[in-house]
Design a protein around this motif. Structure first.
Motif, PDB file in Angstrom:
ATOM      1  N   PRO A 175       6.535  15.802 -36.220  1.00  0.00           N
ATOM      2  CA  PRO A 175       7.232  15.818 -34.923  1.00  0.00           C
ATOM      3  C   PRO A 175       6.894  14.648 -34.012  1.00  0.00           C
ATOM      4  O   PRO A 175       7.765  14.132 -33.321  1.00  0.00           O
ATOM      5  CB  PRO A 175       6.781  17.138 -34.297  1.00  0.00           C
ATOM      6  N   GLY A 188      11.167  18.513 -34.581  1.00  0.00           N
ATOM      7  CA  GLY A 188      10.306  18.158 -35.714  1.00  0.00           C
ATOM      8  C   GLY A 188       9.564  19.345 -36.300  1.00  0.00           C
ATOM      9  O   GLY A 188       9.065  19.278 -37.430  1.00  0.00           O
ATOM     10  N   PHE A 189       9.499  20.441 -35.547  1.00  0.00           N
ATOM     11  CA  PHE A 189       8.827  21.653 -36.043  1.00  0.00           C
ATOM     12  C   PHE A 189       9.839  22.554 -36.754  1.00  0.00           C
ATOM     13  O   PHE A 189      10.013  23.706 -36.395  1.00  0.00           O
ATOM     14  CB  PHE A 189       8.193  22.428 -34.874  1.00  0.00           C
ATOM     15  N   ASP A 190      10.502  22.014 -37.748  1.00  0.00           N
ATOM     16  CA  ASP A 190      11.590  22.780 -38.364  1.00  0.00           C
ATOM     17  C   ASP A 190      11.268  23.226 -39.785  1.00  0.00           C
ATOM     18  O   ASP A 190      12.155  23.574 -40.553  1.00  0.00           O
ATOM     19  CB  ASP A 190      12.879  21.940 -38.358  1.00  0.00           C
ATOM     20  N   VAL A 195      10.751  16.073 -30.214  1.00  0.00           N
ATOM     21  CA  VAL A 195       9.489  16.558 -30.797  1.00  0.00           C
ATOM     22  C   VAL A 195       9.667  17.988 -31.303  1.00  0.00           C
ATOM     23  O   VAL A 195       9.252  18.333 -32.413  1.00  0.00           O
ATOM     24  CB  VAL A 195       8.346  16.486 -29.745  1.00  0.00           C
ATOM     25  N   LYS A 196      10.349  18.804 -30.498  1.00  0.00           N
ATOM     26  CA  LYS A 196      10.549  20.215 -30.876  1.00  0.00           C
ATOM     27  C   LYS A 196      11.326  20.336 -32.178  1.00  0.00           C
ATOM     28  O   LYS A 196      11.020  21.165 -33.037  1.00  0.00           O
ATOM     29  CB  LYS A 196      11.304  20.936 -29.741  1.00  0.00           C
TER      30      LYS A 196
END
Lengths: 157, 453
Positions: B43, B34-36, B31-32
């Motif tokens: 995410p 996905g915050f890119d 999930v983390k």
């Protein structure tokens, strides 16, 4: 209720809106039931040999049969009506060439089909699928160019 | 439909690479990641894939298609719950409503694609849940659920933001399940999303080089899109938004390509396109006649019945949803608008069936229109099942010719042993059971049923 009365009843908005989608659901349910009880009643013929799976475009079924132990180079029957009106007895590679299925030719070669064990592969490739010739280890042109039927003709006296 | 769905293996394209992305790490790390930033912010999408992947125990087909079936059942339950069924006449419209939901072209991709979790279907479930919340008895729990639903949907895929439009438009037409305070929180969430995505994460929106897109009578590749619209993409974006709305209202164009018009101008439109366009356009006609008659009341803020509210909400969701198709028009993106189309159509049909309100249209014309709509959508309902059968064989074939597909990809790093094991397992599952692949062989079906998805 008279026939006219029945038709009038069926044309009520409730029925007009309700019947077609219910009929659609019923059709799908009947199809499922019939195919569960008697497979193949409403659907296309089920492949019985690797060559049949190939001409029907069912590559995964061909792979499944191979995984079950079927010989990739062994000739198998193609029932009449599947490819054309005639019945054939050909190897999987020949079936792929006859059906002009390049992706299956590639798959068969990768999986271990031996073109040298077929007497008709070169002829069929020339007639039906010239782009497969290099995969069979043959020059891109010059190997047969007639009809596929010629490949099944008696080879002379 | 679930029977057909469960038979389809996990697809190769757009799915296999997802397995490669999620097989390592924990749900949190997935999930983390996905915050890119970048053009997409999804995410929870990969997070959900990771959860099902971990729970599958290696039986990927059953797990992922099973999850899709659960989503499908949830959607239908929520849709039926949202229908005001109080009499036999109301109940008569339920089968038609399900046909309008399931047989629409905007819904098809939500059911035919695996991906391996179909996030378009996830968003449809969220939209249907939002309608239920709007109609619920107000409480702090409903408000909290609405906020959680919005956060989940907007972080699953961008189209999830449509859920906020549903809450706002629902409140505007008089649904009070979500309170004013809840609505404020929802608006703040959307603002936070915008600030977070474009401010903190420095995200972008998809550009012309992202993917090919339909334009006019054909699909343009990225190079041609850039050549034509690179200097000024605005006309292309407007084209996509207009096409997205038209696609829901008239089933044309599809994916930005005007296939029916093309066939019509050449004198041979494909029969399945005729069925799609005629049945959708006729239904749209009925909705529009209703809307025109009620517009005066709506302008004064009077939404007296559920039908008033649902039809008005449909137009609001249609506009909000179309914005998300600006970069490229794809039927699946318009899924939420398609769902509201079904709800609005159902509401109008219910008015006609119960005789609660007439549309000032001569009775024979009205009867004919209802007949066209019901038969057309009935045929399309059969068609979606036919498409599922076609899809099964095509997915199995994809895996049979895996090496051909791999040759076209640009995998830079060889697969690890674990990745090879996943790939081989997926392929084995796709090939297993191929002896039972069946397809109704009928030239008539190929002509009259839509299998283009």
């Amino acid at each position: 209720m008279t026939l006219a009365g029945g038709i009038r009843e069926l044309l009520r908005p409730q029925f007009v809106v309700c019947i077609p989608p219910l009929a659609a659901i019923l059709l799908v349910a009947i199809y499922l039931c019939v195919e569960s009880v008697r497979p193949g009643t409403l659907t296309a013929a089920r492949p019985e040999t690797i060559p049949e799976a190939i001409v029907l475009g069912n590559g995964p079924r061909a792979l499944e049969m191979m995984a079950e132990g079927a010989d990739i180079n062994a000739p198998g029957r193609i029932r009449s009506g599947l490819l054309d009106r005639l019945e054939y007895h050909v190897t999987p590679l020949e079936a792929a060439l006859m059906a002009r299925r390049m992706e299956i030719v590639r798959l068969l070669i990768r999986t271990g089909a031996d073109a040298s064990r077929s007497t008709r592969a070169a002829c069929l490739a020339g007639a039906r699928l010239p782009e497969a010739l290099p995969l069979l280890g043959l020059p891109p042109s010059g190997v047969g160019s007639g009809e596929a039927a010629d490949c099944f003709a008696p080879s002379g006296p | 439909m679930s029977v057909f769905l469960l038979r389809i293996p996990v697809q190769l394209s757009d799915s296999f690479t997802e397995f490669m992305s999620v097989h390592e790490g924990t749900v949190w790390t997935v999930v983390k990641a996905g915050f890119d930033g970048g053009p997409y912010l999804r995410p929870f999408r990969r997070g959900l894939i990771k959860v099902v992947f971990e729970l599958s125990g290696g039986n990927y087909q059953l797990a992922f298609r099973g999850f899709q079936v659960i989503q499908l059942v949830a959607l239908l339950v929520l849709v039926v719950r949202a229908l005001p069924v109080r009499s036999r006449d109301d109940a008569a419209v339920v089968p038609m409503t399900l046909a309008l939901v399931l047989a629409g072209h905007t819904f098809a991709a939500a059911i035919l694609e695996g991906l391996p979790i179909n996030h378009f279907l996830t968003i449809l479930v969220c939209c249907a849940a939002a309608v239920n919340l709007l109609r619920a008895r107000p409480s702090w729990l409903v408000d909290l659920s609405a906020v959680v639903l919005l956060i989940f949907s907007m972080l699953t895929i961008e189209t999830g933001l449509v859920v906020s439009a549903i809450f706002v438009s629902g409140y505007a037409v008089g649904y009070r399940g979500v309170s004013r305070g809840g609505l404020t929180a929802i608006v703040l969430c959307v603002v936070a999303y915008g600030v977070g995505r474009f401010g903190l994460l420095e995200g972008t929106t998809p550009g012309l080089d992202e993917r090919s897109a339909g334009f006019g009578f054909r699909v343009l590749d990225t190079a041609e899109l850039i050549r034509r619209f690179g200097a000024n993409p605005l006309p292309f974006y407007l084209y996509n938004v207009a096409c997205a709305m038209s696609s829901v209202l008239f089933a044309e164009p599809r994916g930005g390509v005007w296939g029916f018009v093309y066939g019509w101008t050449r004198g041979h439109p494909e029969p399945w396109r005729v069925i799609s366009v005629v049945s959708t356009t006729t239904m749209t006609g009925l909705i529009l006649v209703f809307a025109v008659r009620r517009f005066g009341q709506w302008r004064r803020g009077l939404f007296q019945t559920d039908t008033d509210r649902m039809v008005a909400m449909f137009f609001a969701v249609l506009c909000a949803n179309a914005v998300f198709a600006f970069a490229y028009e794809k039927d699946a993106i318009m899924g939420p608008a398609g769902l509201f189309y079904a709800l609005a159509a159902s509401a109008v049909l219910r008015e006609l069936v119960t005789g609660a309100r007439t549309l000032n249209v001569p009775r024979p014309i009205l009867a004919m229109a209802m007949m066209i709509v019901a038969c057309g959508w009935g045929i399309r309902l059969v068609g979606i099942h036919y498409s599922l059968q076609v899809r099964e064989l095509s997915v199995r074939n994809e895996w049979a010719y895996y090496e051909d597909w791999e040759d076209k990809q640009d995998f830079e790093v060889p697969f690890t042993p674990e990745e090879v094991a996943i790939r081989d397992s997926l392929r084995r599952q796709a090939i297993r059971g191929s002896s039972n692949v069946r397809r109704l062989e009928s030239r008539l079906a190929d002509q009259f049923l839509d299998v283009t998805q």
